[in-house]
Design a protein around this motif. Structure first.
Motif, PDB file in Angstrom:
ATOM      1  N   ASN A 157      75.920  46.424  16.858  1.00 14.82           N
ATOM      2  CA  ASN A 157      75.937  45.399  15.813  1.00 14.82           C
ATOM      3  C   ASN A 157      76.599  44.161  16.395  1.00 14.82           C
ATOM      4  O   ASN A 157      77.761  44.214  16.822  1.00 14.82           O
TER       5      ASN A 157
ATOM      6  N   PHE B 192      78.707  46.947   8.147  1.00 13.95           N
ATOM      7  CA  PHE B 192      77.712  46.276   8.973  1.00 13.95           C
ATOM      8  C   PHE B 192      76.305  46.735   8.620  1.00 13.95           C
ATOM      9  O   PHE B 192      76.086  47.881   8.228  1.00 13.95           O
TER      10      PHE B 192
ATOM     11  N   ASN C 268      71.823  45.267   9.402  1.00 17.07           N
ATOM     12  CA  ASN C 268      70.975  44.532  10.343  1.00 17.07           C
ATOM     13  C   ASN C 268      70.621  43.123   9.872  1.00 17.07           C
ATOM     14  O   ASN C 268      69.815  42.445  10.519  1.00 17.07           O
TER      15      ASN C 268
END
Length: 355
Positions: free
Chosen positions: A110, A141, A143
């Motif tokens: 990430n 987190f 995408n």
């Protein structure tokens, strides 16, 4: 006149009982040193000797394993890297076959930007939680964004990249963040830098209640056997927290800058750091004068007794985090700086070295 011998990197010395203890416990130590830019594993070869392996990562801070130790996550300068374990890949490692007990190799990343991530922990369903120090919050987190805010202290009015209270430590309970540490309750940019040895706090994430205040640079809150412990870096203390009465008692004073802690089979492994003499924030601390090395102190928690020390003579000055890796006596970690990690292929039902 003979020329001076070159100084070997990562020179390590230890009290005599440490290799025997690690061998008896059948475990390795994994630590992060952002100052040296390394993740280091320390493993007992036998009852007399310890071996270590250092791998390059960009300013590694918080590290965490899943409960089954199949995944490792590392908070780096601009990213969180998740690594996957494979004993088969370790056994067939082309450079040293039949040498390592297991191997963690990069599987996903990430990209976070420079959030100054501190503590990192897996939670329920392996959700990653991180202390986002720059934005004074706990983050997760996905995408779509560099981070998603999960929680912030109620005294922080807005999320801005200002490191307002130096949020740093996180204790998990039942798979969720439960308590955090910060250097103060300020709501302006880097307000914590004033009187930082007297303004630290422990906060309940669920209620936003301040459980303890007036702490000396608190770090690394951890639940151990149903009790909450944390480190007071400014005074070198390991303390046990009485949550109900909002107080704490000293377990032991290690007389150094303490940060990073892991518990295994009655033993606490606690990081010690040599503070930068040019640091405007830390150089004046009394513990900075007491500790001229970085290392790992070992404490037997039931008896509150000091059991041994690993001490770096070269290369490592500051330790941020450490974890105990049980049952793996020769772990290996691959970074993404070299070609070797590209040759490791893990499929759903098989794995290979290629190239």
């Amino acid at each position: 006149m003979n020329p001076e011998q070159p100084i070997s990197p990562f020179q390590l010395e230890h009290t005599p009982q440490v290799p025997e203890l690690l061998y008896k416990l059948q475990c390795s130590i994994v630590l992060s040193t952002f100052q040296a830019g390394k993740i280091v594993t320390l493993s007992p070869v036998n009852e007399d000797r310890i071996t270590q392996l250092a791998r390059n990562f960009n300013r590694p801070m918080g590290i965490t394993f899943t409960d089954n130790y199949e995944k490792l996550a590392i908070a780096c300068e601009n990213e969180v890297i998740q690594l996957k374990n494979s004993e088969i890949l370790a056994k067939n490692y082309p450079k040293k076959p039949n040498t390592y007990s297991n191997m963690y190799f990069p599987m996903s990343t990430n990209y976070t930007g420079k959030l100054d991530l501190h503590d990192l922990s897996y939670g329920i369903d392996n959700e990653l939680y991180a202390i986002n120090t720059l934005f004074s919050c706990i983050s997760t987190f996905d995408n779509d964004y560099n981070f998603k805010s999960y929680w912030k202290p109620d005294f922080i009015t807005e999320l801005k990249p200002e490191d307002r209270c130096h949020l740093n430590g996180m204790a998990m309970k039942d798979g969720k963040p439960k308590y955090v540490t910060a250097f103060n309750t300020g709501n302006t940019a880097k307000s914590w830098q004033k009187d930082l040895t007297k303004t630290g706090v422990l906060i309940d994430v669920d209620t936003n209640e301040i459980i303890l205040s007036g702490l000396g640079m608190p770090h690394t809150p951890r639940f151990i056997n149903g009790k909450l412990y944390l480190l007071l870096s400014a005074t070198g203390q390991l303390v046990e927290v009485d949550i109900e009465n909002k107080s704490y008692t000293e377990v032991i004073n290690l007389k150094g800058f303490v940060r990073g802690m892991s518990f295994y089979k009655d033993y606490l492994f606690i990081g010690l750091s040599k503070l930068r003499q040019n640091s405007s924030s830390f150089a004046h601390l009394d513990v900075a004068k007491l500790t001229n090395y970085a290392g790992v102190a070992i404490v037997h928690l039931p008896t509150k007794s000091y059991q041994g020390l690993l001490k770096y003579k070269t290369s490592v000055d500051e330790i941020y985090d450490l974890e105990i890796l049980p049952d793996f006596l020769r772990p290996n970690i691959l970074n993404n700086f070299t070609e070797m990690h590209k040759q490791a292929i893990l499929a759903e039902d098989s794995c290979y070295w290629v190239g």
